[in-house]
Design an enzyme around this catalytic site. Sequence first.
Site, mmCIF file in Angstrom:
data_model
loop_
_atom_site.group_PDB
_atom_site.id
_atom_site.type_symbol
_atom_site.label_atom_id
_atom_site.label_comp_id
_atom_site.label_asym_id
_atom_site.label_seq_id
_atom_site.Cartn_x
_atom_site.Cartn_y
_atom_site.Cartn_z
ATOM 1 N N LYS A 24 38.032 28.631 30.885
ATOM 2 C CA LYS A 24 39.215 27.778 31.470
ATOM 3 C C LYS A 24 39.349 28.086 32.941
ATOM 4 O O LYS A 24 39.655 29.227 33.182
ATOM 5 C CB LYS A 24 40.435 28.118 30.566
ATOM 6 C CG LYS A 24 41.511 27.401 31.230
ATOM 7 C CD LYS A 24 42.729 27.501 29.875
ATOM 8 C CE LYS A 24 44.099 26.650 30.432
ATOM 9 N NZ LYS A 24 44.456 26.875 31.794
ATOM 10 N N CYS B 41 50.890 71.680 52.576
ATOM 11 C CA CYS B 41 51.246 72.886 53.156
ATOM 12 C C CYS B 41 52.115 72.956 54.297
ATOM 13 O O CYS B 41 52.210 73.948 54.931
ATOM 14 C CB CYS B 41 49.511 73.222 53.644
ATOM 15 S SG CYS B 41 48.852 72.231 54.938
ATOM 16 N N TYR C 132 35.276 18.130 32.324
ATOM 17 C CA TYR C 132 35.467 18.752 30.933
ATOM 18 C C TYR C 132 35.888 17.748 29.849
ATOM 19 O O TYR C 132 36.297 18.121 28.945
ATOM 20 C CB TYR C 132 36.322 20.092 30.691
ATOM 21 C CG TYR C 132 37.688 19.932 31.295
ATOM 22 C CD1 TYR C 132 38.725 19.034 30.559
ATOM 23 C CD2 TYR C 132 38.117 20.354 32.387
ATOM 24 C CE1 TYR C 132 39.901 18.897 31.006
ATOM 25 C CE2 TYR C 132 39.630 20.064 32.926
ATOM 26 C CZ TYR C 132 40.477 19.400 32.354
ATOM 27 O OH TYR C 132 41.828 19.183 32.653
ATOM 28 N N CYS D 135 45.913 66.040 57.549
ATOM 29 C CA CYS D 135 46.647 67.387 57.696
ATOM 30 C C CYS D 135 45.638 68.237 58.218
ATOM 31 O O CYS D 135 44.536 68.220 58.558
ATOM 32 C CB CYS D 135 46.869 67.769 56.271
ATOM 33 S SG CYS D 135 47.051 69.635 56.272
ATOM 34 N N ASP E 74 40.646 28.524 36.689
ATOM 35 C CA ASP E 74 42.086 28.666 37.469
ATOM 36 C C ASP E 74 41.994 27.580 38.681
ATOM 37 O O ASP E 74 41.748 28.124 39.497
ATOM 38 C CB ASP E 74 42.271 30.057 37.752
ATOM 39 C CG ASP E 74 43.707 30.562 37.558
ATOM 40 O OD1 ASP E 74 44.613 29.483 37.025
ATOM 41 O OD2 ASP E 74 43.981 31.651 37.784
ATOM 42 N N CYS F 118 52.171 67.956 56.481
ATOM 43 C CA CYS F 118 51.555 67.690 55.459
ATOM 44 C C CYS F 118 52.441 68.030 54.253
ATOM 45 O O CYS F 118 53.105 69.017 54.091
ATOM 46 C CB CYS F 118 50.505 68.642 55.384
ATOM 47 S SG CYS F 118 49.519 68.726 53.560
ATOM 48 N N GLU G 170 34.042 26.609 26.329
ATOM 49 C CA GLU G 170 34.111 26.786 27.868
ATOM 50 C C GLU G 170 34.895 27.143 28.777
ATOM 51 O O GLU G 170 35.984 27.460 28.076
ATOM 52 C CB GLU G 170 33.630 25.327 28.476
ATOM 53 C CG GLU G 170 35.048 24.337 28.536
ATOM 54 C CD GLU G 170 34.693 23.084 29.171
ATOM 55 O OE1 GLU G 170 34.391 23.095 30.407
ATOM 56 O OE2 GLU G 170 34.810 22.057 28.377
ATOM 57 N N CYS H 4 45.301 74.843 53.796
ATOM 58 C CA CYS H 4 45.997 73.756 52.965
ATOM 59 C C CYS H 4 45.545 73.605 51.588
ATOM 60 O O CYS H 4 44.277 73.697 51.205
ATOM 61 C CB CYS H 4 45.911 72.405 53.312
ATOM 62 S SG CYS H 4 46.482 71.084 52.452
ATOM 63 N N LYS I 232 43.588 33.072 26.203
ATOM 64 C CA LYS I 232 43.616 33.605 27.476
ATOM 65 C C LYS I 232 43.256 35.010 27.280
ATOM 66 O O LYS I 232 43.356 35.905 26.447
ATOM 67 C CB LYS I 232 45.149 33.510 27.714
ATOM 68 C CG LYS I 232 45.909 32.173 27.683
ATOM 69 C CD LYS I 232 45.318 31.292 28.982
ATOM 70 C CE LYS I 232 46.206 31.574 30.143
ATOM 71 N NZ LYS I 232 47.528 30.938 30.461
HETATM 72 N N1 5U1 Z 1 37.619 23.678 30.456
HETATM 73 C C1 5U1 Z 1 38.762 22.840 30.019
HETATM 74 N N2 5U1 Z 1 40.029 23.095 30.840
HETATM 75 N N3 5U1 Z 1 40.863 22.280 30.149
HETATM 76 C C2 5U1 Z 1 42.106 21.876 30.406
HETATM 77 N N4 5U1 Z 1 38.839 22.070 29.188
HETATM 78 C C3 5U1 Z 1 39.973 21.647 29.195
HETATM 79 N N5 5U1 Z 1 40.899 20.686 28.298
HETATM 80 C C4 5U1 Z 1 41.933 20.245 28.478
HETATM 81 C C5 5U1 Z 1 42.849 21.224 29.642
HETATM 82 C C6 5U1 Z 1 44.205 20.986 29.744
HETATM 83 O O1 5U1 Z 1 42.745 19.510 27.790
HETATM 84 C C7 5U1 Z 1 41.985 18.864 26.564
HETATM 85 C C8 5U1 Z 1 42.087 19.645 25.508
HETATM 86 C C9 5U1 Z 1 42.985 17.716 26.553
#
Ligand code: 5U1
Length: 668
Positions: free
Chosen positions: A115, A411, A225, A426, A117, A408, A113, A432, A314
Amino acid sequence: MTEAAAQVKALRDTLARYDHRYYVLDDPEVPDAEYDRTLHALKRLEAAHPTLVTPDSPTQRVSGTPLKAFGEVTHRVPMLSLDNAFADDEVRGFDRRVRERLERDEPIVYHCEPKLDGLAVTLRYEQGELTVGATRGDGATGEDITQNLRTLPGVPLRLRGEGVPSVLEVRGEVFMTQRGFERLNAEALARGDKAFVNPRNAAAGSLRQLDPRITAQRPLEIFFYGLGWVEGGALPKQHGEVLAALRAFGLRTCPEIRLVKGVEGLLAYYAEIGAKRASLPYQIDGVVYKVDSLESQRQLGFVARAPRWAVAHKYPAEEEMTTVREIEWQVGRTGALTPVARLEPVFVGGVTVSNATLHNVDELTRKDVRVGDTVILRRAGDVIPEVVRVIPERRPAHTVPSVLPGVCPVCGSAVARVDGEAVARCTGGWLCPAQRKEAIKHFAHRRAMDIEGLGDKLVEQLVDSELIARASDLYRLTVDPLAALDRLGAKSAANLIASIDHSRATTLPRFLFALGIPNVGEATALAVAQHFAGLEAIQAASAEAIMAVPDVGPVVAASIRAFFDEPRNSQEIEALIAGGVHWPAMEVVRSAHQPLAGKTIVLTGTLPTLSRADAEALIRQAGGKVTSSVTKKTDYLLAGENAGSKLARAEELKVLVISQADLMAFLS
Ligand code: 5U1
């Protein structure tokens, strides 16, 4: 103090400052990639000098500093971190180690899946009811943010369905979509407040508000997750099935989840999500692979604070730091001066970048970018790299603000700025060389006179060697002087002369577009040509008469009129016609054919050949209305490359998505 001890101290001080800015002030000083490098440098140094490791070193905790204002929550099952892999080989190494430890030859089934941010959180449900919600904090202890988490629409206050364990701790990532982030920042700027630097910080800042009513107003979302502590109930024995059970309890998981087989499956998933990355509605920094079998996970166990059964693969950082070597002013076809930062080359978003446009003088002033500055550069998807901001802490002494030059740089003509316009120009016009070069490049372009083989470099060479000074000179060129040019040779010279000859037979819309009249793109050139059906009629038309062309307003009409009023332009047109440029007669088209009448269309992404302005003009000419955001009332989304959140929104609302080719088909 030894040299190593001094270095360790300096790195820890730097990291402590970065941490404070990141976690406490939600105002990061440097991009994540720089933070990671600094932490790695410290880890390497500590590995070489183990006596220097202390319990309070930033290498000894996962992340985070609990805020004093929130209560503390001790995680019954620690919230782990993930090992990172950057290269395919590291992923192959991960898979090999998994198979070796499990003594398995056949491909492993992995759960994959994105990751996100965002911010990791844990939620505790007792008898199906939400009781505690906390941040990860340092992995062992987090902040109690239950009241804030309760405000998220994606956090059920009570779980649903059958078989909910009596105690269920679930882990997930709180994030803000790109759209939510942009809306929040627009509102903040409208109020005169400071904008957040990225969606992650906006999410963090929103979640850690002491007043939950503020959190409630922020567009926060969550994907779950994984699990923490579970008691009193049986869950499935595969990770993927556990997530399916969580979904059945009312907990949202990421729609991009996939089960794959073996390392090739992992790498294919990485490529698939990488290709979608820029168009996902949220920011991700990688993908996470987990061994799907929970029994295998148990056998594999942990090293330090990271599981052996999972890894984060990553993507290249989309933000990096670099320094500004020079700020140059480029002069465009219409004389517009564009500041361009020449940068210390840096690898960002998967490519090496050494230039970034700063758009215009206002943008340059607002960002206050100076030669010598360290800046954060962002490149997401195939979007052009952008200087996000300067890092003021790294500004060297004695830098000076970059200002618009008075003359400019090419020119020496005066630079003028029309009040209220962002662009400075210009005033040299035909005098130019930069403007002339750009005008000739535009003239030769595939969608203008289509002179095959006459690329930008060759135009520069021809102007610099004084073989041509303007477009009409092309039609007087002969093979011999061309063949004498560096790198050209007799055959290429003959080919070029042949394609110049070929371009003599053109059409009026192409010719009008090729003239490079300011504010006249392809669609406007076509509309004007169809309306007047002849060059003489256009040259003689008043601005009012030109405004009768569909979708031509006062600015464009004045621009066309001013172009033809300039004697040098008329002379150039005569010279082009004398050089043999011709086109077939046209019939006046003043049709009421409006195939898009009553339709509302939104544009997103980069179209294959049409500029945004031209696409909008075509839609309006066809009776359509162009709006900026996708709603239930939108009829079509015209989407090009790197379509972002609008595409996701259109899919959500089941709005028909069309391509440039579809649009052209409608119009014809
Ligand atoms: N999608 C996802 N993000 N994430 C972060 N899964 C997931 N699993 C994590 C972490 C820190 O840790 C488990 C593998 C324990």
